[in-house]
Design an enzyme around this catalytic site. Structure first.
Site, short mmCIF file in Angstrom:
data_model
loop_
_atom_site.label_atom_id
_atom_site.label_comp_id
_atom_site.label_asym_id
_atom_site.label_seq_id
_atom_site.Cartn_x
_atom_site.Cartn_y
_atom_site.Cartn_z
N TYR A 184 -3.18 -10.42 3.09
CA TYR A 184 -3.10 -9.02 3.47
C TYR A 184 -4.50 -8.52 3.79
CZ TYR A 184 -1.78 -4.02 2.99
OH TYR A 184 -1.57 -2.68 3.19
N LYS A 206 -0.83 -10.27 7.17
CA LYS A 206 -0.60 -8.91 7.67
C LYS A 206 -1.95 -8.33 8.07
CE LYS A 206 0.85 -4.23 6.48
NZ LYS A 206 1.27 -3.26 5.42
N SER A 236 0.83 -1.21 0.00
CA SER A 236 0.00 0.00 0.00
C SER A 236 0.86 1.25 0.00
CB SER A 236 -0.93 0.01 1.21
OG SER A 236 -1.85 -1.07 1.15
N TYR A 287 -13.58 -3.63 -4.35
CA TYR A 287 -14.70 -3.02 -5.07
C TYR A 287 -15.97 -3.82 -4.81
CZ TYR A 287 -17.43 -0.42 -8.44
OH TYR A 287 -18.40 0.37 -9.02
#
Length: 303
Positions: free
Chosen positions: A132, A161, A43, A106
Site C-alpha cells: 500500500y 495499491k 485509510s 513516522y
C-alpha cells in the site's frame, strides 16, 4: 483480483464504538451493487484509530458475515511489525483473501529496512500480501526497486495499491513490475485515475467514492472491458467531479463517512472517534449536495 475493490469506512455509534450492524448493512449494499471486492480497515476505514482488540472484534464479526460472497483484503500495516504480523495472521485465519500493508510511517526507512519489513510479513503468511503506497500520509514512497525485489522474491506479494497524485508513478509500476512479473496486480486509488490506469494496464481500482456511489466505478470498469466509449466518458466525468470530495476536509475519511450516511443511512446519526470529529459546520451540507446532484442526474434511480 480484478475490478472495483471498495475501501469501506468503519461506521460508528454516537459514542464512538464500532456499529457492527450498520457496517454489515453497508457491505450488503455494496455487494448488491456489483463491487468486485472489499477492503476493511484501510485509510477510509480509520485503521490508526482502533486498538488491536477493537480491530479483531470487528474482523471476527465482519469477515465471517461476508463469507465467500466477495474477496476481502484487510489493512494490517503499522509501525510495529509484530502487530502487523499478528493482525495479518488473524485475518488469514478468518478467511481473508489477502492483506493490504502500508509501509511503516513516522521515521523514514532505508530501502533495505522497508524490504525487510514487507518480506517478514509476507513470509509469515499463506495468503496474499498487497503493498500500500500512500506517500502523502506515510511521508515516504515505496521505491520501485523495492517493489521489484519483493515481487520477484516473494510469490505471495501479489500487487500494490497506488494512492499517488501522478499517473506517471502508476504507469511506471505497471511497466516495470506488473508487466515483468506473473500475477502481480496494480490498483489505482484516486477516482480520476481509474480510467487512465485501466487503459495503462491496471487490474482495478481501490477508490474512495466506490463506498458511497459504487455504481459509477463499476459501470466505468465494465464499460472499459466492453470498450463502450459513451459509458466510459459519462462515468469518467462523474468520477472527476467527485474528486472535489477529497478537498472538503483535511481528514477526507470524514467526508466519505458522511457520504455513506447520506446515501445509505440518511436518518441515522454519524458516529466519530475523537479527535476526528466533524469540525466544519457546513460539511454535511456540502456532502449532501454532492449526493443530491448525482441523485437528480439519475432521476431517482439510485433509490
Amino acid at each position: 483480483m480484478k475490478g472495483i475493490i471498495s475501501p469501506v469506512v468503519t461506521l460508528l455509534k454516537e459514542d464512538g464504538q464500532i456499529d457492527i450492524c450498520k457496517n454489515k448493512k453497508m457491505i450488503d449494499k455494496l455487494i448488491e451493487r456489483g463491487v468486485h471486492g472489499i477492503v476493511l480497515l484501510g485509510s477510509s476505514g480509520e485503521f490508526p484509530h482502533f486498538s488491536m482488540e477493537e480491530k479483531k472484534d470487528y474482523l471476527k464479526e465482519i469477515l465471517p458475515y461476508i463469507g465467500r460472497r466477495i474477496p476481502v483484503l484487510v489493512g494490517t500495516g503499522g509501525t510495529v511489525i509484530e502487530e502487523t504480523i499478528n493482525l495479518s495472521k488473524f485475518a488469514e485465519e478468518l478467511g481473508a483473501e489477502g492483506v493490504l500493508v502500508v509501509n511503516p510511517f513516522y521515521w523514514e526507512t532505508s530501502d533495505e529496512q522497508m524490504y525487510t519489513y514487507f518480506r517478514d510479513v509476507a513470509e509469515s503468511l499463506s495468503i496474499d500480501l498487497y503493498l500500500y503506497n500512500i506517500p502523502q500520509l506515510t511521508g515516504q514512497e515505496i521505491p520501485i526497486n523495492v517493489v521489484k525485489r519483493l515481487s520477484r522474491e516473494l510469490k505471495n506479494i501479489r500487487g500494490i495499491k497506488e494512492t499517488v497524485s501522478s499517473m506517471a508513478r502508476i504507469r511506471l509500476v505497471i511497466d516495470e513490475v506488473a508487466r515483468m512479473t506473473d500475477n502481480f496486480h496494480v490498483y489505482s486509488a484516486f477516482d480520476e485515475h481509474l480510467l487512465d490506469a485501466q487503459l495503462s494496464g491496471a487490474s482495478g481500482s481501490i477508490n474512495g467514492s466506490s463506498v458511497f456511489l459504487p455504481e459509477v466505478s463499476v459501470d466505468l470498469y465494465n464499460a472499459v472491458q466492453k470498450e463502450d466509449f459513451t459509458e466510459i466518458k459519462s462515468n469518467h466525468l462523474i468520477l472527476c467531479e467527485l474528486m472535489n470530495i477529497y478537498s472538503l476536509h483535511p481528514s477526507f475519511f470524514l467526508t466519505m463517512k458522511l457520504a455513506v450516511h447520506e446515501r445509505w443511512f440518511r436518518d441515522n446519526p454519524v458516529g466519530y472517534r475523537k479527535p476526528f470529529i466533524n469540525s466544519e459546520p457546513y460539511l454535511s451540507d456540502k456532502v449532501k449536495a454532492i449526493i443530491t446532484e448525482y441523485n437528480n442526474r439519475e432521476a431517482g434511480s439510485l433509490y
